[in-house]
Write an enzyme that holds these catalytic residues in place. Structure first.
Site, PDB file in Angstrom:
ATOM      1  N   GLU A 147       0.605   3.912   1.796  1.00  0.00           N
ATOM      2  CA  GLU A 147       0.969   4.380   3.135  1.00  0.00           C
ATOM      3  C   GLU A 147       2.249   3.703   3.617  1.00  0.00           C
ATOM      4  O   GLU A 147       3.119   4.344   4.211  1.00  0.00           O
ATOM      5  CB  GLU A 147      -0.155   4.118   4.141  1.00  0.00           C
ATOM      6  CG  GLU A 147      -1.443   4.857   3.841  1.00  0.00           C
ATOM      7  CD  GLU A 147      -2.435   4.028   3.031  1.00  0.00           C
ATOM      8  OE1 GLU A 147      -3.648   4.248   3.206  1.00  0.00           O
ATOM      9  OE2 GLU A 147      -2.017   3.162   2.241  1.00  0.00           O
TER      10      GLU A 147
ATOM     11  N   CYS B 103       0.827  -1.211   0.000  1.00  0.00           N
ATOM     12  CA  CYS B 103       0.000   0.000   0.000  1.00  0.00           C
ATOM     13  C   CYS B 103       0.861   1.261   0.000  1.00  0.00           C
ATOM     14  O   CYS B 103       2.006   1.266   0.468  1.00  0.00           O
ATOM     15  CB  CYS B 103      -0.910   0.008   1.216  1.00  0.00           C
ATOM     16  SG  CYS B 103      -2.129  -1.314   1.212  1.00  0.00           S
TER      17      CYS B 103
END
Length: 126
Positions: free
Chosen positions: A56, A54
């Site tokens: 993030e 991801c």
């Protein structure tokens, strides 16, 4: 928590990276994080046949690589004009482990809100 101008700018930064770098099925989400000093770090997700990472987590990795000791706020934005995306369970765990006091921006693009990631994680598990 009230959205600050710096929070709005962080959403814009993630959106700009999404528009610039998320142009294929391999990269569909961009994230931006801000240090307490105002430095902004960004990253995009990576899809691969072996799995995915991801945006993030990529952004946290970039921060750690660059010697950042504290991140204040993080946000993820989808490509092609999609909304602000809340962090998945795995991202919440990784980001909280690295930066326990971090805030996250969530909600619709026209009415985002800021909360501590720990509060979002607690609400998700309730």
């Amino acid at each position: 928590m009230t959205m600050r101008d710096t929070d709005r700018a962080l959403v814009q930064a993630a959106g700009a990276v999404a528009r610039l770098r998320c142009r294929s099925a391999r990269h569909t989400v961009a994230a931006a994080a801000r240090t307490p000093q105002g430095r902004v770090l960004t990253g995009v997700n990576v899809h691969h046949a072996t799995g995915a990472t991801c945006a993030e987590v990529v952004t946290v990795g970039a921060a750690v690589t660059q010697g950042v000791a504290e991140l204040e706020t993080i946000v993820a934005v989808g490509d092609r004009g999609r909304e602000i995306l809340p962090p998945c369970e795995r991202c919440r765990a990784v980001v909280l482990d690295c930066f326990p006091a971090i805030r996250v921006i969530v909600g619709p693009m026209d009415d985002p809100r800021v909360l501590f990631l720990a509060d979002l994680s607690a609400a998700a598990s309730a």
